[in-house]
Design an enzyme around this catalytic site. Structure first.
Site, short mmCIF file in Angstrom:
data_model
loop_
_atom_site.label_atom_id
_atom_site.label_comp_id
_atom_site.label_asym_id
_atom_site.label_seq_id
_atom_site.Cartn_x
_atom_site.Cartn_y
_atom_site.Cartn_z
N ASN A 176 -7.66 12.25 10.58
CA ASN A 176 -7.41 11.83 11.96
C ASN A 176 -7.35 13.11 12.79
OD1 ASN A 176 -6.58 10.69 14.36
ND2 ASN A 176 -4.42 10.61 13.75
N LYS B 150 -7.16 13.54 15.90
CA LYS B 150 -6.35 13.46 17.14
C LYS B 150 -7.16 14.03 18.32
CE LYS B 150 -2.36 14.04 14.20
NZ LYS B 150 -0.95 13.77 14.15
N HIS C 58 -1.64 3.85 15.66
CA HIS C 58 -1.06 5.13 15.23
C HIS C 58 0.26 5.33 15.97
CE1 HIS C 58 -0.53 9.43 14.68
NE2 HIS C 58 -1.34 9.32 13.64
N GLU D 102 1.49 7.80 17.37
CA GLU D 102 1.39 8.53 18.65
C GLU D 102 0.99 7.58 19.76
OE1 GLU D 102 -1.15 11.64 17.19
OE2 GLU D 102 0.53 12.41 16.00
N GLU E 299 2.78 5.34 7.49
CA GLU E 299 3.01 6.65 8.09
C GLU E 299 4.42 6.72 8.67
OE1 GLU E 299 -0.87 8.78 9.00
OE2 GLU E 299 -0.28 7.75 10.82
N GLY F 65 3.04 15.20 11.66
CA GLY F 65 2.92 16.43 12.42
C GLY F 65 4.17 17.29 12.38
N SER G 257 2.00 14.54 7.13
CA SER G 257 2.01 15.91 6.59
C SER G 257 1.47 16.00 5.17
CB SER G 257 3.43 16.51 6.68
OG SER G 257 3.86 16.53 8.03
C1 PEP Z 1 -1.70 11.47 11.34
O1 PEP Z 1 -2.10 11.91 12.41
O2 PEP Z 1 -1.91 10.29 11.03
C2 PEP Z 1 -0.94 12.36 10.46
C3 PEP Z 1 -0.50 11.90 9.32
O3 PEP Z 1 -0.75 13.64 10.89
P1 PEP Z 1 -0.23 14.88 10.01
O4 PEP Z 1 -1.01 14.86 8.72
O5 PEP Z 1 -0.54 16.07 10.84
O6 PEP Z 1 1.23 14.67 9.77
#
Ligand code: PEP
Length: 258
Positions: free
Chosen positions: A13, A15, A100, A102, A172, A178, A218
Site C-alpha cells: 500500500n 499511500k 483503510h 487512514e 490491521e 506506520g 509495520s
Molecule cells: C498500511 O498502510 O496498510 C500499513 C500496514 O502501513 P505500515 O506497514 O507502514 O504500518
C-alpha cells in the site's frame, strides 16, 4: 499461512507516495525480484490514482498485479474528486483497498460506506481488500474482538458467500500502522483466527476457510517470516516497507517459503 487451502497475497500500500517516474522505477525494480512468486504467492502493488495507468503498463506481462487505494460506490455522477470502479477496471486495475484506517480516521469512512464500496467493487469485477482493526484504547479496554466482529458484519453486509471468497480481509490494528509497533505473531494469529471464526458464523466453515486474511501493521523484512508462519495469516498488507524493492521482496520471499 495454509497455502494448500487458500491463496497467499502480499500487497503493498503505497499511500500518498511516488510520482509516475518514481512508480515506474520502483515497479521495474520489484518485477524481477518477485518473478519466482508466480503460481505460489500473489504480489500486488496498490498505488495512488495518478500512478495506476503507468503501473498497469509497467507490470504488463509480469506476475505483479495493480490495485487502487480506494473506490467510490456510485457508478458515475456528481461526486467531485471521486473515482468509480468501472474507471479502475477500464485501465486494468484488479484490486482495491477499502476502509483503510487512514481513510476511516481522516476522511470520514464508515462501515456503511465501506460496505457500499465493497459491493460496488465486487459488482465491477474488482477484488476488494477490506481493512478492519481496533484502536489502541479498544485493545486496552479488551474489546478488540467486539470491534472486529462489528466491522466484519457491517462491512460485508449483503455480500454473498461467492463474493466473500473473492474478498481479502486485512487485519490491521490501527496502533500498528506506520508506528513501527507490530502486533506479535500470536496477536496477529489470534485476531486473524477470530476473523475466520466470525466469517464461519456469518457464512459457513468452507467459505471462511477459503478467504485470504492478511495482517498489516509495520510488517517488514525482519518480522515478516514469523508473522507469515501463523496458520491464519495468509499474507500481508504492507505500507512503509513496500516502498523499498529489496524489503518488499524479502517479505514476498518469506511468503513463498512460509
Ligand atoms: C498500511 O498502510 O496498510 C500499513 C500496514 O502501513 P505500515 O506497514 O507502514 O504500518
Amino acid at each position: 499461512m495454509k497455502k494448500s487451502v487458500r491463496k497467499a497475497i502480499i500487497a503493498g500500500n503505497w499511500k500518498m507516495n511516488k510520482t509516475r517516474p518514481e512508480a515506474k522505477e520502483l515497479l521495474e525494480a520489484i518485477k524481477p525480484l518477485v518473478a519466482n512468486a508466480e503460481g505460489n504467492v500473489e504480489v500486488i502493488a496498490c498505488v495512488p490514482y495518478t500512478n495506476l495507468e503507468t503501473a498497469v503498463n509497467t507490470v504488463a506481462g509480469s506476475n505483479v498485479k495493480i490495485g487502487a487505494e480506494n473506490v467510490h460506490f456510485e457508478k458515475s455522477g456528481a461526486f467531485t474528486g471521486e473515482i468509480s470502479a468501472d474507471m479502475l477496471t477500464e485501465i486494468g486495475v484488479e484490486y482495491v483497498v477499502i476502509g483503510h484506517s487512514e481513510r476511516r480516521q481522516y476522511f470520514g469512512e464508515t462501515d456503511e460506506t465501506v460496505n457500499k464500496r465493497t459491493k460496488a467493487a465486487l459488482a465491477a469485477g474488482l477484488k476488494p481488500t477490506v481493512c478492519v482493526g481496533e484502536l489502541l484504547w479498544e485493545r486496552e479496554t479488551g474489546i478488540t474482538e467486539e470491534v472486529i466482529a462489528r466491522q466484519i458484519k457491517l462491512d460485508l453486509y449483503d455480500v454473498s458467500a461467492e463474493d466473500v471468497k473473492k474478498t481479502v480481509i486485512a487485519y490491521e490494528p490501527v496502533w500498528a500502522i506506520g508506528t513501527g509497533k507490530t502486533a506479535t505473531a500470536d496477536q496477529a494469529e489470534e485476531a486473524c483466527a477470530f476473523i475466520r471464526a466470525t466469517l464461519a458464523k456469518l457464512y459457513d466453515d468452507a467459505t471462511a476457510q477459503a478467504v485470504t486474511i492478511q495482517y498489516g501493521g509495520s510488517m517488514n523484512a525482519a518480522n515478516a517470516a514469523e508473522l507469515l508462519s501463523k496458520e491464519n495469516v495468509d499474507g500481508g498488507l504492507i505500507g512503509g516497507a513496500s516502498l523499498k524493492a529489496a524489503d518488499f521482496n524479502t517479505i514476498v520471499q518469506a511468503a513463498i517459503n512460509g
